[in-house]
Design a protein around this motif. Sequence first.
Motif, PDB file in Angstrom:
ATOM      1  N   ARG A  22       1.044  -1.091   0.008  1.00  0.00           N
ATOM      2  CA  ARG A  22       0.050  -0.017  -0.176  1.00  0.00           C
ATOM      3  C   ARG A  22       1.004   1.377  -0.041  1.00  0.00           C
ATOM      4  NH1 ARG A  22      -4.445   1.429   4.109  1.00  0.00           N
ATOM      5  NH2 ARG A  22      -2.707   1.796   5.658  1.00  0.00           N
ATOM      6  N   LYS A  54      -2.882  -3.405  -2.374  1.00  0.00           N
ATOM      7  CA  LYS A  54      -2.603  -4.475  -3.485  1.00  0.00           C
ATOM      8  C   LYS A  54      -2.318  -5.928  -3.214  1.00  0.00           C
ATOM      9  CE  LYS A  54      -0.940  -0.772  -6.799  1.00  0.00           C
ATOM     10  NZ  LYS A  54       0.194  -0.201  -7.505  1.00  0.00           N
ATOM     11  N   LYS A  59      -1.364  -9.623  -4.254  1.00  0.00           N
ATOM     12  CA  LYS A  59      -1.012 -10.725  -5.002  1.00  0.00           C
ATOM     13  C   LYS A  59      -0.693 -12.193  -4.587  1.00  0.00           C
ATOM     14  CE  LYS A  59       2.084 -11.631  -8.868  1.00  0.00           C
ATOM     15  NZ  LYS A  59       3.518 -11.300  -9.517  1.00  0.00           N
TER      16      LYS A  59
END
Length: 89
Positions: A71, A79, A81
């Motif tokens: 972030r 984000k 992943k």
Amino acid sequence: MRMATSLLLGLLLPTAAFAASWQEELTMQMQELKNCKLGFLAKVVETSKDGVPVVTATAQCEDGRQFDVERIGERGLFKIKECEQKRVC
């Protein structure tokens, strides 16, 4: 001495509050978006770029899944992943 202590606390407390805040926000975001009950964080890096806080970490769910998270800024979503099973984040 008292003034020095007050100044030091004034510098440290916002950082501690920011750390607690982003960790709580990440925990809720992981639960809501990834159905992940956060077990722990690894490789946590808290830095700033041009005065803007940046947080990166690897989040480990209690079920073993791992996610790279990032972030930029004090607010907003991380984000997220998912890490591949064959590689270590």
